[in-house]
Scaffold this motif. Structure first.
Motif, PDB file in Angstrom:
ATOM      1  N   SER A 140      -1.815  -1.938  -7.561  1.00 24.74           N
ATOM      2  CA  SER A 140      -2.227  -1.329  -6.938  1.00 24.74           C
ATOM      3  C   SER A 140      -2.888  -1.763  -5.020  1.00 24.74           C
ATOM      4  O   SER A 140      -4.199  -0.593  -5.119  1.00 24.74           O
ATOM      5  N   PRO A 142      -3.253   0.199  -2.071  1.00 24.10           N
ATOM      6  CA  PRO A 142      -3.242   0.958  -1.054  1.00 24.10           C
ATOM      7  C   PRO A 142      -1.984   0.578  -0.006  1.00 24.10           C
ATOM      8  O   PRO A 142      -2.604  -0.539   0.252  1.00 24.10           O
ATOM      9  N   PHE A 144      -0.900   1.947   2.790  1.00 24.27           N
ATOM     10  CA  PHE A 144      -1.058   2.183   4.602  1.00 24.27           C
ATOM     11  C   PHE A 144      -2.040   0.856   4.631  1.00 24.27           C
ATOM     12  O   PHE A 144      -2.706   0.447   5.663  1.00 24.27           O
ATOM     13  N   TRP A 145      -3.461   0.936   3.429  1.00 21.12           N
ATOM     14  CA  TRP A 145      -4.198  -0.526   3.889  1.00 21.12           C
ATOM     15  C   TRP A 145      -3.061  -1.266   3.946  1.00 21.12           C
ATOM     16  O   TRP A 145      -3.816  -2.470   5.223  1.00 21.12           O
ATOM     17  N   ILE A 148      -1.964  -1.636   7.021  1.00 23.43           N
ATOM     18  CA  ILE A 148      -3.358  -2.213   8.015  1.00 23.43           C
ATOM     19  C   ILE A 148      -3.282  -3.654   8.326  1.00 23.43           C
ATOM     20  O   ILE A 148      -4.134  -4.490   9.640  1.00 23.43           O
ATOM     21  N   MET A 149      -4.118  -4.131   6.894  1.00 22.91           N
ATOM     22  CA  MET A 149      -4.125  -5.720   7.148  1.00 22.91           C
ATOM     23  C   MET A 149      -3.152  -6.539   6.964  1.00 22.91           C
ATOM     24  O   MET A 149      -3.586  -7.237   7.446  1.00 22.91           O
ATOM     25  N   LEU A 152      -3.748  -6.354  11.193  1.00 28.28           N
ATOM     26  CA  LEU A 152      -4.825  -7.622  11.534  1.00 28.28           C
ATOM     27  C   LEU A 152      -4.820  -8.679  11.788  1.00 28.28           C
ATOM     28  O   LEU A 152      -4.784  -9.548  12.088  1.00 28.28           O
ATOM     29  N   VAL A 156      -2.689  -9.223  15.244  1.00 26.34           N
ATOM     30  CA  VAL A 156      -3.974  -9.232  15.373  1.00 26.34           C
ATOM     31  C   VAL A 156      -4.688 -10.249  16.061  1.00 26.34           C
ATOM     32  O   VAL A 156      -4.267 -10.861  16.834  1.00 26.34           O
ATOM     33  N   THR A 266       3.779   6.330   9.317  1.00 32.47           N
ATOM     34  CA  THR A 266       2.549   6.095   9.846  1.00 32.47           C
ATOM     35  C   THR A 266       1.929   5.281  10.868  1.00 32.47           C
ATOM     36  O   THR A 266       1.504   5.228  11.911  1.00 32.47           O
ATOM     37  N   ILE A 278       5.114  14.155   9.741  1.00 28.06           N
ATOM     38  CA  ILE A 278       3.244  14.070  10.163  1.00 28.06           C
ATOM     39  C   ILE A 278       2.918  14.564  11.092  1.00 28.06           C
ATOM     40  O   ILE A 278       1.693  15.509  11.194  1.00 28.06           O
TER      41      ILE A 278
ATOM     42  N   ALA B 238      -6.261   8.803  -1.319  1.00 26.77           N
ATOM     43  CA  ALA B 238      -6.923   7.735  -0.206  1.00 26.77           C
ATOM     44  C   ALA B 238      -5.266   8.015   1.477  1.00 26.77           C
ATOM     45  O   ALA B 238      -5.770   8.452   2.088  1.00 26.77           O
ATOM     46  N   THR B 239      -4.542   8.115   0.498  1.00 26.09           N
ATOM     47  CA  THR B 239      -3.042   8.014   1.033  1.00 26.09           C
ATOM     48  C   THR B 239      -3.392   9.723   2.274  1.00 26.09           C
ATOM     49  O   THR B 239      -3.026   9.670   3.131  1.00 26.09           O
ATOM     50  N   PHE B 242      -5.995   9.167   5.090  1.00 26.62           N
ATOM     51  CA  PHE B 242      -5.344   8.664   5.673  1.00 26.62           C
ATOM     52  C   PHE B 242      -4.415   9.900   6.414  1.00 26.62           C
ATOM     53  O   PHE B 242      -4.992   9.552   7.846  1.00 26.62           O
ATOM     54  N   LEU B 243      -3.485   9.819   5.907  1.00 25.18           N
ATOM     55  CA  LEU B 243      -2.330  10.475   6.770  1.00 25.18           C
ATOM     56  C   LEU B 243      -3.103  12.041   6.841  1.00 25.18           C
ATOM     57  O   LEU B 243      -2.364  12.490   8.425  1.00 25.18           O
ATOM     58  N   GLY B 255     -10.791   7.063   1.782  1.00 26.10           N
ATOM     59  CA  GLY B 255      -9.470   6.520   2.542  1.00 26.10           C
ATOM     60  C   GLY B 255      -9.295   6.888   4.261  1.00 26.10           C
ATOM     61  O   GLY B 255      -9.051   6.147   5.092  1.00 26.10           O
ATOM     62  N   ILE B 258     -10.792   4.665   6.112  1.00 32.53           N
ATOM     63  CA  ILE B 258     -10.108   2.974   6.330  1.00 32.53           C
ATOM     64  C   ILE B 258      -9.095   4.273   7.346  1.00 32.53           C
ATOM     65  O   ILE B 258      -9.065   3.174   8.603  1.00 32.53           O
ATOM     66  N   TYR B 262      -8.863   2.362  11.032  1.00 27.93           N
ATOM     67  CA  TYR B 262      -7.685   2.243  11.571  1.00 27.93           C
ATOM     68  C   TYR B 262      -7.837   1.670  13.507  1.00 27.93           C
ATOM     69  O   TYR B 262      -7.097   1.201  13.925  1.00 27.93           O
ATOM     70  N   ILE B 265      -8.663  -1.744  14.731  1.00 26.44           N
ATOM     71  CA  ILE B 265      -7.790  -2.772  14.180  1.00 26.44           C
ATOM     72  C   ILE B 265      -7.368  -3.250  15.198  1.00 26.44           C
ATOM     73  O   ILE B 265      -7.728  -4.613  15.811  1.00 26.44           O
ATOM     74  N   TYR B 270     -12.638  -5.546  12.647  1.00 26.46           N
ATOM     75  CA  TYR B 270     -12.118  -4.834  11.579  1.00 26.46           C
ATOM     76  C   TYR B 270     -12.799  -4.646  10.528  1.00 26.46           C
ATOM     77  O   TYR B 270     -12.181  -3.906   9.228  1.00 26.46           O
ATOM     78  N   SER B 273     -12.702  -0.756   8.232  1.00 21.78           N
ATOM     79  CA  SER B 273     -11.415  -0.476   7.621  1.00 21.78           C
ATOM     80  C   SER B 273     -10.820  -1.653   6.353  1.00 21.78           C
ATOM     81  O   SER B 273     -10.487  -1.318   5.687  1.00 21.78           O
ATOM     82  N   VAL B 274     -11.515  -2.142   6.940  1.00 18.99           N
ATOM     83  CA  VAL B 274     -11.215  -3.713   5.634  1.00 18.99           C
ATOM     84  C   VAL B 274     -12.255  -3.545   4.449  1.00 18.99           C
ATOM     85  O   VAL B 274     -11.929  -3.777   3.258  1.00 18.99           O
ATOM     86  N   GLY B 277     -11.435  -0.742   2.030  1.00 21.49           N
ATOM     87  CA  GLY B 277     -10.182  -1.137   1.749  1.00 21.49           C
ATOM     88  C   GLY B 277     -10.163  -1.526   0.371  1.00 21.49           C
ATOM     89  O   GLY B 277      -9.715  -2.023  -0.266  1.00 21.49           O
ATOM     90  N   LEU B 278     -10.920  -2.756   0.749  1.00 20.07           N
ATOM     91  CA  LEU B 278     -11.495  -3.726  -0.545  1.00 20.07           C
ATOM     92  C   LEU B 278     -11.656  -2.772  -1.765  1.00 20.07           C
ATOM     93  O   LEU B 278     -11.781  -3.667  -3.070  1.00 20.07           O
ATOM     94  N   LEU B 280     -11.562   0.789  -2.290  1.00 19.47           N
ATOM     95  CA  LEU B 280     -10.456   0.761  -2.811  1.00 19.47           C
ATOM     96  C   LEU B 280     -10.120  -0.301  -3.945  1.00 19.47           C
ATOM     97  O   LEU B 280      -9.388   0.435  -5.579  1.00 19.47           O
ATOM     98  N   LEU B 281      -9.037  -1.316  -2.958  1.00 22.36           N
ATOM     99  CA  LEU B 281      -8.453  -1.990  -4.591  1.00 22.36           C
ATOM    100  C   LEU B 281      -9.348  -2.598  -5.514  1.00 22.36           C
ATOM    101  O   LEU B 281      -8.556  -2.037  -6.905  1.00 22.36           O
TER     102      LEU B 281
END
Lengths: 325, 304, 327
Positions: A140, A142, A144-145, A148-149, A152, A156, A266, A278, B238-239, B242-243, B255, B258, B262, B265, B270, B273-274, B277-278, B280-281
């Motif tokens: 489940s 995503p 790209f996310w 990113i996480m 982070l 970071v 990306t 892209i 979402a992807t 994002f692109l 998407g 997020i 990005y 970040i 945070y 995007s966090v 994303g949560l 979405l998840l």
């Protein structure tokens, strides 16, 4: 065996030709190929040279022939942005993408197979249940996310790993690979993991289902009756049986890894062909898009072909039915 | 529909109908039941977004650029609290997320519905008529399924350009083949069953045989696949966004939110995007959990 | 002399969500060196679970709840998994019903044989291979060198079962559990395999428990016969005795239903009803509901085991009288 390979190869050629025809129709027949394939600021002389080169004054079927002919010679136009040959541009980025995809594939197998087997052997206990729940989360996430996480957290917050880019590489046969230079490994970890996570879940599911099914088979019971150790039964009898479908699926997934690398590259600014695609879409650099499409289609056909042949080598039963039939 | 089942159960003595048995089997799994409740809540939030969000993030009169990039829990110029922070234009993240969810769900649901219609029609056509029609349709299906969805969607959007309608078209195009293949496979099996022969002997009209007899029996696998595919569609949308080839910036989905976050970040901001994303998840996970459980329930091979 | 196998009061139950399934419930028998015991019963009678219990191969949710299994005097019940491994394949071997399924389809024959040798003997790979070669020729497989490098699918069903038997014989076990090893084979192959096993057992003094539902198969093979019904042995004795003078109505019914005991052109005799669910056994004798000789006491309690004449053991209140045996 040879007849089988030849027949499969014929199918692959058919797939590539069909996709070439689709690309040809969408680029050459529907739109104006001069507008699509030449930079907007091209002058009249360039336009006329292109019309002759692409054979636009000839009938449609002949034009398709010219397109195929050029394609066979590796000529799919020049990039507006980079000014260089589109095919060369993409092939130059190919090693970075292939390396990423293959490392991710190996990661998926190395993480997914043991976890799936452990879950399959303990499907009633909390171990099995948590592994399988984890695999649903993996499905489940995503992609790209997740990347990113990871940035982070590891780049970071903890500052353990670089946030992007390819880092130092080593050279082999004139191509650059991160694997050859340990200094480049940290750059590879997060992109490969991001690309692998979905496939890890997939492999876990396959290994789980395969293990559960294999453990109920008579040959496992017979192996136990022979007095074999559990590690031998799981490590040889079960593993060899479940590996066949897993290798097949993973091989087939190599293609989708290359396609999905678009996202990972990306996120992590990984200089592969996905990032190039892209960037090219964003800048309307159409020859590169066309070249990317044809190259990836060709790779897909090739990968599917190799996987089918490997499959017949791995599973003796397939070999027999093929030679008999 | 569950409510209806529950109330009628309270009034009338419980009768073992297939649906009621299915419902009780379904709710026996606590995880799947919770997931379904979450899906319902998320869907309600999305539908009633204008009424449940503190602000309309796309009404420029309601947002202030001076509130941009505020941390979660910070107060606005006017003293309002942004529990999830604000984005670069000073929009309340919570409101933006609900509107983003609305966009994500809308696009995926519409695309999946159309894809089911197209796929089922072509699948039934292939199975019922067979011969050349069948082989042409299935060749296209095979060809399409041999390429990953993201590649097909990317190429399509690269050629067509951005836009909600184009994203829907792309999501529809990458899905229909799954339904066509499933329905055809099931219909071919069902077609050989005696009850279809009986219906044909009764000289029932063709459409009646297809819609009243053939299709209902193809339904269970279709439901499972559609559930999984909705989750895929949400993820793919979402992807794509994002692109930068998905929905336009004026109507952001989760998407795209997020994607906006990005940029921040690396500076440690945070929240932009966090949180999307949560959400979405959570959405995709809940749908997958329900789909997973449905597959276990509807697959007779596993039940045994 | 101690018996090769001595099973006493063995109970193996399965603890399922629907309830406790008493697949094997208080079973006792013994097998002497070089003897063949035929363990006969319908499917679900507990004969296979008895065999698996002796191998220590009963998996959850099932387990041995009580009783004892002694191999040449050594108690097996309660052994650790490691202890069981030294028994399995070395002292007790097992042959399964379907030779198509018992050999691993993706491993070569030599892999599957050599691993069996190496599991119990500390020998080199070469001498292990030599031992496998000899075992194959012992069971009548021609050109064993070539066959060793083949895959299972390259063998016929009968040949595969021979390979399985060769594997079972690798360590000259004291006992072989044969779980319907010929059921899946053609009749002619069946006869060959049976003759082979008989010969080998006689040569090596191996005891055999031959599990089957087919009375015809064991009649010519076994020294003693044990008939199982609903997890219990209801009649046990010398084969000739049990076959010619069955005492239990169930045994009599089984014999009666053999095609050979039926007049030509008449419908086959059958035992009315079907095997009871082990989850919901009737009170008293489990065969009661199907029994033509049932009386009131049959529904009260399970008949105790009684010693009859000629070494026959029996669980029945109203056994078939002598003269009624073949009627």
């Amino acid at each position: 065996m040879l007849a089988y390979i030849l027949r499969r190869a014929g199918q692959s050629v058919f797939v590539v030709l069909t996709m070439a025809a689709l690309v040809f129709v969408s680029v050459f027949a529907i739109g104006n190929p001069i507008d699509i394939l030449l930079a907007p600021d091209a002058d009249q002389i360039e336009r006329e040279a292109a019309i002759v080169r692409l054979g636009l004054d000839k009938p449609m079927w002949e034009q398709f022939g010219v397109f195929l002919w050029n394609m066979l010679h590796g000529d799919l136009g020049r990039s507006f942005v980079h000014g260089s040959d589109a095919v060369h541009l993409i092939l130059g980025r190919l090693p970075a993408t292939l390396e990423l995809a293959i490392v991710a594939l190996v990661m998926a197998a190395l993480i997914g197979v043991p976890l799936g087997i452990v879950a399959g052997l303990n499907s009633d206990s909390w171990i099995g249940r948590s592994v399988m729940t984890g695999s649903i989360i993996g499905f489940s996430l995503p992609n790209f996310w997740f990347g990113i996480m990871m940035i982070l957290f590891f780049a970071v917050e903890l500052q353990w790993l670089p946030s992007g880019g390819r880092g130092p590489t080593g050279t082999l046969f004139g191509l650059e690979f991160s694997l050859l230079n340990p200094a480049g490994w940290p750059n590879l970890v997060m992109p490969a993991m991001t690309l692998a996570i979905y496939k890890v879940s997939l492999v876990i599911r396959l290994a789980y289902a395969g293990t559960r099914e294999a453990m109920l088979q008579d040959y496992v019971r017979f192996a136990r009756a022979k007095g074999l150790s559990r590690s031998r039964i799981v490590g040889v009898h079960v593993l060899k049986n479940i590996l066949i479908p897993i290798v097949t699926v993973l091989g087939l997934e190599l293609g989708s890894m290359i396609a999905f690398a678009v996202v990972t590259e990306t996120v992590f600014a990984w200089p592969g062909m996905g990032k190039l695609l892209i960037d090219s879409i964003a800048r309307l650099d159409r020859p590169v898009i066309v070249a990317y499409l044809m190259i990836v289609v060709g790779m897909f056909a090739l990968i599917n072909l190799i996987v089918d042949i490997l499959y017949s080598v791995l599973d003796p039963r397939v070999r027999i039915t093929e030679t008999a039939g | 529909m569950t409510d209806a089942a529950l109330t009628s159960a309270a009034v009338a003595p419980p009768v073992e109908t297939p649906f009621r048995r299915f419902a009780s089997d379904f709710f026996a799994n606590k995880v799947a039941a919770v997931a379904l409740v979450i899906i319902v809540i998320l869907a309600l939030l999305a539908i009633f977004a204008p009424w449940v969000t503190p602000q309309n993030p796309y009404d420029l009169t309601q947002i202030s650029i001076f509130d941009n990039m505020l941390k979660p829990g910070a107060k606005s110029m006017e003293g309002k609290t942004f529990w999830l922070g604000t984005d670069e234009q000073g929009r309340d993240m919570f409101s933006a997320m609900i509107y983003g969810l609305r966009m994500s769900l809308f696009v995926s649901a519409v695309a999946t519905s159309i894809a089911v219609l197209v796929g089922v029609s072509l699948g039934v056509t292939a199975a019922y008529f067979g011969g050349r029609v069948d082989s042409i349709i299935m060749r296209i299906v095979d060809l399409q399924l041999s390429f990953p969805a993201i590649l097909i969607a990317l190429i399509l959007l690269a050629a067509l350009g951005k836009g909600v309608d184009k994203v829907i078209l792309a999501l529809m195009l990458v899905q229909w083949a799954y339904y066509a293949r499933t329905v055809r496979g099931n219909a071919l099996v069902e077609r050989r069953r005696e009850y279809i022969e009986a219906a044909q002997c009764l000289a029932l009209p063709r459409y009646r045989i297809i819609f009243r007899h053939l299709l209902p029996n193809c339904l269970p696998p279709l439901i499972v696949i559609a559930t999984v595919q909705v989750a895929h569609a949400i993820s793919l949308e979402a992807t794509l966004s994002f692109l930068g080839v998905g929905v336009p910036i004026t109507e952001p989905s989760l998407g795209l939110l997020i994607s906006n976050g990005y940029k921040y970040i690396l500076s440690g901001k945070y929240w932009v995007s966090v949180f999307p994303g949560l959400m979405l998840l959570l959405t995709i996970l809940s749908i997958n959990l329900v789909g997973d459980h449905l597959r276990d329930l509807l697959n007779p091979r596993l039940k045994a | 002399m101690t018996a090769t196998l001595e099973v006493a009061g063995l109970s193996t139950h399965f603890f399922t969500r629907a309830g406790v399934v008493k697949a094997v419930d208080g079973v006792s028998f013994s097998v002497q060196r070089g003897q063949v015991l035929g363990l006969v019963g319908e499917s679900g009678s507990g004969k296979t679970v008895t065999g698996l219990s002796i191998m220590g191969l009963v998996d959850r949710p099932g387990r041995i709840v009580s009783g004892s299994i002694k191999l040449a005097g050594q108690e097996l019940v309660g052994l650790s998994e490691k202890g069981w491994r030294t028994i399995r394949g070395r002292k007790i071997a097992m042959i399964f019903q379907d030779p198509m399924m018992t050999l691993n389809p993706v491993l070569r024959i030599d892999t599957q044989m050599i691993e069996t040798v190496l599991a119990h003997a500390d020998v080199s790979k070469d001498s292990a291979r030599e031992r496998c070669r000899q075992a194959l020729s012992r069971v009548g497989i021609p050109s064993p060198d070539e066959r060793l490098t083949a895959y299972p699918h390259q063998f016929s069903g009968g040949m595969r079962q021979r390979v399985a038997i060769a594997i079972a014989l690798l360590h000259d076990p004291e006992l072989i559990i044969a779980d319907e090893p010929t059921t899946a084979l053609d009749v002619t192959i069946q006869a060959q395999i049976i003759a082979q096993v008989q010969k080998l057992a006689a040569e090596t003094g191996t005891a055999i428990v031959w599990v089957t539902h087919d009375l015809a198969v064991v009649s010519g093979l076994s020294d003693r016969l044990a008939v199982m019904y609903a997890g219990r042995i209801i009649e046990e004795g010398p084969t000739a005795e049990v076959l010619t003078q069955p005492h239990h109505p169930y045994t009599a019914g089984l014999l009666h239903s053999l095609p050979i005991n039926n007049p030509r052109g008449q419908p086959l005799n059958q035992i009315p009803g079907s095997t009871p669910s082990l989850l919901r056994l009737p009170p008293g004798c489990p065969f009661g509901p199907r029994c033509t000789r049932k009386q009131h006491d049959c529904t009260q309690a399970m008949p105790p085991e009684t010693q009859g004449a000629n070494g026959v053991r029996l669980r029945c209140y109203h056994p078939v009288a002598r003269e009624g045996a073949m009627a």
